[in-house]
Design a protein around this motif. Structure first.
Motif, mmCIF file in Angstrom:
data_model
loop_
_atom_site.group_PDB
_atom_site.id
_atom_site.type_symbol
_atom_site.label_atom_id
_atom_site.label_comp_id
_atom_site.label_asym_id
_atom_site.label_seq_id
_atom_site.Cartn_x
_atom_site.Cartn_y
_atom_site.Cartn_z
ATOM 1 N N THR A 168 42.535 -57.301 -93.031
ATOM 2 C CA THR A 168 43.842 -57.555 -93.628
ATOM 3 C C THR A 168 44.241 -59.020 -93.505
ATOM 4 O O THR A 168 44.729 -59.633 -94.467
ATOM 5 C CB THR A 168 44.903 -56.660 -92.970
ATOM 6 N N THR A 217 40.474 -50.912 -100.063
ATOM 7 C CA THR A 217 41.882 -50.521 -100.134
ATOM 8 C C THR A 217 42.810 -51.736 -100.051
ATOM 9 O O THR A 217 43.840 -51.787 -100.734
ATOM 10 C CB THR A 217 42.224 -49.540 -99.001
ATOM 11 N N THR A 218 42.431 -52.722 -99.240
ATOM 12 C CA THR A 218 43.239 -53.946 -99.161
ATOM 13 C C THR A 218 43.250 -54.677 -100.496
ATOM 14 O O THR A 218 44.305 -55.117 -100.974
ATOM 15 C CB THR A 218 42.693 -54.874 -98.064
ATOM 16 N N ARG A 229 44.320 -61.855 -96.866
ATOM 17 C CA ARG A 229 45.708 -62.019 -97.299
ATOM 18 C C ARG A 229 45.833 -63.194 -98.273
ATOM 19 O O ARG A 229 45.618 -64.349 -97.929
ATOM 20 C CB ARG A 229 46.624 -62.233 -96.100
ATOM 21 N N ASP A 232 45.355 -52.930 -103.254
ATOM 22 C CA ASP A 232 46.782 -53.240 -103.169
ATOM 23 C C ASP A 232 47.107 -54.614 -103.744
ATOM 24 O O ASP A 232 48.239 -54.860 -104.162
ATOM 25 C CB ASP A 232 47.240 -53.172 -101.704
ATOM 26 N N GLN A 233 46.123 -55.514 -103.765
ATOM 27 C CA GLN A 233 46.337 -56.870 -104.292
ATOM 28 C C GLN A 233 45.798 -57.024 -105.709
ATOM 29 O O GLN A 233 45.828 -58.134 -106.257
ATOM 30 C CB GLN A 233 45.614 -57.882 -103.392
ATOM 31 N N ARG A 280 41.625 -44.108 -106.959
ATOM 32 C CA ARG A 280 42.741 -44.801 -106.316
ATOM 33 C C ARG A 280 42.984 -46.161 -106.980
ATOM 34 O O ARG A 280 44.134 -46.560 -107.170
ATOM 35 C CB ARG A 280 42.447 -44.987 -104.832
ATOM 36 N N ALA A 307 51.029 -50.519 -110.826
ATOM 37 C CA ALA A 307 51.457 -51.922 -110.747
ATOM 38 C C ALA A 307 51.807 -52.469 -112.122
ATOM 39 O O ALA A 307 52.807 -53.186 -112.287
ATOM 40 C CB ALA A 307 50.351 -52.763 -110.103
ATOM 41 N N SER A 353 46.517 -47.079 -108.742
ATOM 42 C CA SER A 353 47.269 -48.200 -108.176
ATOM 43 C C SER A 353 47.539 -49.273 -109.223
ATOM 44 O O SER A 353 48.670 -49.775 -109.339
ATOM 45 C CB SER A 353 46.493 -48.794 -106.989
#
Length: 708
Positions: free
Chosen positions: A154, A221-222, A158, A225-226, A256, A264, A260
């Protein structure tokens, strides 16, 4: 630490006290030939360890799990700080001595990391000898590693998309996992090679099956999300996309990812607060980015369907796409147009079954059978944009309108750029399209107009001497140009005479052809001579007509100007704005304008109006944007095309009294086939407008004419 160490040490001492007796029993059985294996599988020692584990689990205190978790957490913190963290710190120069140890959290002078490591090694050795380590602490050992992997991935990923991270993370995980398991099972770093084969196999199995899988899952998964930001920042984010593609092959997170990214798009893109240009840029980026993830186009098809539906509902989508295709400033789409690849809308002759690359063939994902065929999913960007509407005609019609706007706003005879784009469009959309042929005629009209103007305005023309000012005309073939905005304008008599002279010269040149003038379209080069200055401006015919009338009178009202020019008051006020910004006209009272020739002009009128009238005077307006389209809107053009049907519909209903929508549509396809295409929904909307205008009556699903 001390409580766990003392408890395990006491257990170890108590358990090892039984070992001599167990060995004696085994020796006794061997000498007497007793066959105890049938009753004690695995031997006496294994039977003893089994009873030991059963006794421990049955009498384990409630605080045992929490105590062991703290013990292993503290040991892992020391390990990570001394073994892993120190490697990162070696590359950093520090000028100040650390006040507190990062491992044991004690002061640097009183650091007891080594003591913790020694105690930890001793506890693990004792539990391992009793065959209790994996059963008592296996979950805690794994949880420390898994939580560390999650936090490290994570923090590493980032807001960083421009570098590939997966190889670096794989090396990091291998270093951490192998190091931690060496400390736990072998008593220190670098001792795995000398450990038993069972331990080596266990470490290798855990590394690849558990911790590498956890790395790929956490990383994916990280990044999911981005993913919206990654898509928007393409191509800078291509390294991150390539990492995701590699991880998707090792995880089961495609569903997923689709959900996602669709979510978004829905929350961050598909709402009225986002400009159409931004939505289209995001869609183009999504096409490019998702094809990096999935060259077969299945992910793109699943994710982009809501975006296509949303763009289809926006009125300015087609205009922006066509403008971008034919505008050098929008290099993204104009460069795509330069690639001479025919447009793909139908793939009935797909090459999916080609055996040319059979050795690298892979099947489509499981969702592919419910989607469009492969060639549509893998089409280029322009084809994907055209497939939003499913028809080339929509885009060619819009291009025709934009081309007309460009020609009539610039009034330039240089059409090299337009010819170049037209040739590329012919390659893309096919030369057989009738609408593209109309565009060719439009460009040809410009060249013909240049030649005709040179002939009429040449010195050899006897009419040239009678001209008060030169007139150049853009001569348009009415059948091939889109509809114009209709605006009324009464030109001054002097101007009308010059236009009539030009018409006569054209008739002499072209025989039986004549000109139908659009008075409100064009450009006028004016020199406005005032007392202390001269203005040279290029204005519209309406603006030129306004200032022309101020030659006769210095003061005009809006009503008077509207009457003499036949221009509506609202349009007239917008056009006067230009002359106000130039300081030529001044509004001295509400809707009363005065010609300002010098610095003192207009002051008297303003002073007289400063009392009661001044609150009614509108503030000086901002100069209007003259880039507005001179063509009729697409809706108006379509309405004009549909009017072709009206006479046929009136004839049908006159003879047959009343008809349902389906019958009218079928008869129109029979009688008006090939002229204008119309879907049943368009026809319904057209007939409903006629009902609202009281030209038709609709009752019980039938349309009929009203009785006179």
């Amino acid at each position: 630490m001390s409580r766990v160490s003392s408890a395990v040490g006491e257990l170890y001492s108590s358990a090892t006290a039984f070992l001599p007796q167990i060995h004696r029993c085994e020796m006794l059985c061997e000498r007497t030939g007793a066959k105890y294996e049938e009753y004690v599988p695995g031997g006496l020692m294994e039977h003893f360890k089994l009873h030991l584990r059963a006794t421990l689990h049955s009498q384990m205190p409630a605080s045992f799990t929490l105590l062991f978790q703290k013990f292993y957490a503290a040991a892992f913190k020391v390990f990570y700080h001394t073994e892993i963290g120190s490697q990162a710190e070696e590359s950093e120069e520090t000028t100040e001595e650390a006040i507190q140890c990062g491992g044991c959290e004690a002061s640097s002078d009183a650091c007891h990391c080594q003591a913790i490591t020694n105690t930890f090694t001793q506890v693990n050795r004792q539990l391992l000898e009793l065959d209790l380590l994996e059963r008592l602490a296996g979950d805690m050992i794994s949880s420390q590693l898994l939580s560390t992997i999650t936090s490290h991935v994570t923090s590493t990923c980032r807001d960083s998309y421009d570098q590939s991270r997966i190889t670096q993370l794989e090396k990091w995980v291998e270093n951490v996992v192998v190091g931690w398991l060496e400390v736990v099972y072998c008593g220190g770093r670098g001792k795995l090679s000398s450990a038993e084969s069972a331990v080596q196999n266990m470490v290798a199995e855990n590394l690849h099956q558990t911790y590498m899988t956890a790395l790929y899952h956490t990383y994916t998964t990280t990044r999911i999300d981005q993913l919206f930001n990654i898509v928007i920042e393409y191509p800078e984010s291509q390294p991150a996309l390539e990492d995701i593609r590699e991880c998707l092959d090792r995880t089961h997170l495609r569903d997923r990812l689709v959900e996602s990214l669709r979510s978004a798009f829905q929350t961050r893109l598909l709402h009225p607060g986002v400009n159409t240009t931004d939505v289209l840029h995001a869609y183009i980026s999504a096409i490019k980015a998702l094809r990096v993830l999935d060259p077969k186009g299945v992910l793109l098809e699943l994710v982009s369907e809501p975006v296509r539906q949303y763009l289809r509902g926006r009125e300015d989508t087609v205009r922006y796409i066509v403008t971008s295709l034919t505008d050098e400033c929008c290099s993204e789409l104009s460069e795509e147009l330069m690639v001479a690849t025919p447009l793909v809308l139908d793939d009935s002759h797909s090459d999916e079954d080609s055996m040319e690359h059979w050795d690298t063939w892979t099947p489509d994902p499981v969702h592919a059978h419910t989607l469009k065929s492969k060639s549509q999913r893998t089409a280029d960007i322009i084809s994907m944009l055209v497939n939003i509407y499913g028809s080339k005609d929509v885009f060619i019609t819009e291009y025709r309108t934009i081309l007309a706007d460009r020609i009539l706003s610039q009034f330039s005879y240089d059409t090299e750029r337009e010819i170049r784009y037209l040739e590329h469009l012919k390659v893309r959309f096919g030369e057989t399209l009738a609408l593209l042929h109309k565009c060719e005629v439009m460009v040809k009209d410009v060249a013909d107009s240049k030649r005709i103007n040179q002939s009429i305005n040449s010195d050899e023309n006897p009419r040239r001497e009678k001209q008060k000012f030169p007139v150049s005309c853009m001569i348009l073939s009415a059948q091939f140009w889109p509809s114009f905005k209709e605006e009324r304008l009464q030109l001054p008599e002097e101007v009308l005479k010059e236009l009539e002279t030009y018409t006569e010269a054209f008739q002499e040149l072209k025989g039986n052809r004549t000109l139908n003038w659009k008075h409100h379209l064009g450009q006028v080069q004016l020199e406005v001579e005032l007392k202390h200055r001269t203005l040279s401006v290029s204005v519209t015919p309406t603006q030129a007509t306004i200032i022309f009338h101020f030659q006769d009178r210095k003061r005009w009202t809006i009503d008077e100007l509207s009457s003499v020019t036949q221009v509506p008051k609202t349009v007239l006020r917008r056009k006067i704005t230009f002359w106000q910004t130039q300081g030529v006209l001044q509004e001295v009272e509400s809707d009363v304008f005065l010609l300002v020739e010098g610095e003192g002009d207009g002051d008297e009128g303003l002073a007289a109006a400063a009392g009661a009238a001044s609150p009614d005077i509108a503030p000086p307006a901002i100069e209007e944007d003259e880039a507005e389209s001179v063509m009729a809107s697409a809706q108006d053009q379509r309405e004009e095309e549909l009017q072709v049907f009206w006479s046929y519909i009136v004839g049908m209903l006159t003879n047959l009294d009343s008809l349902p929508l389906e019958r009218i549509h079928a008869m129109l396809k029979m009688f008006v086939q090939g002229s204008v295409e119309c879907s049943p929904q368009e026809l319904r909307d057209f007939l409903d407008r006629k009902v609202r205008q009281h030209h038709l009556i609709f009752t019980n699903g039938l349309y009929k004419l009203p009785k006179n």
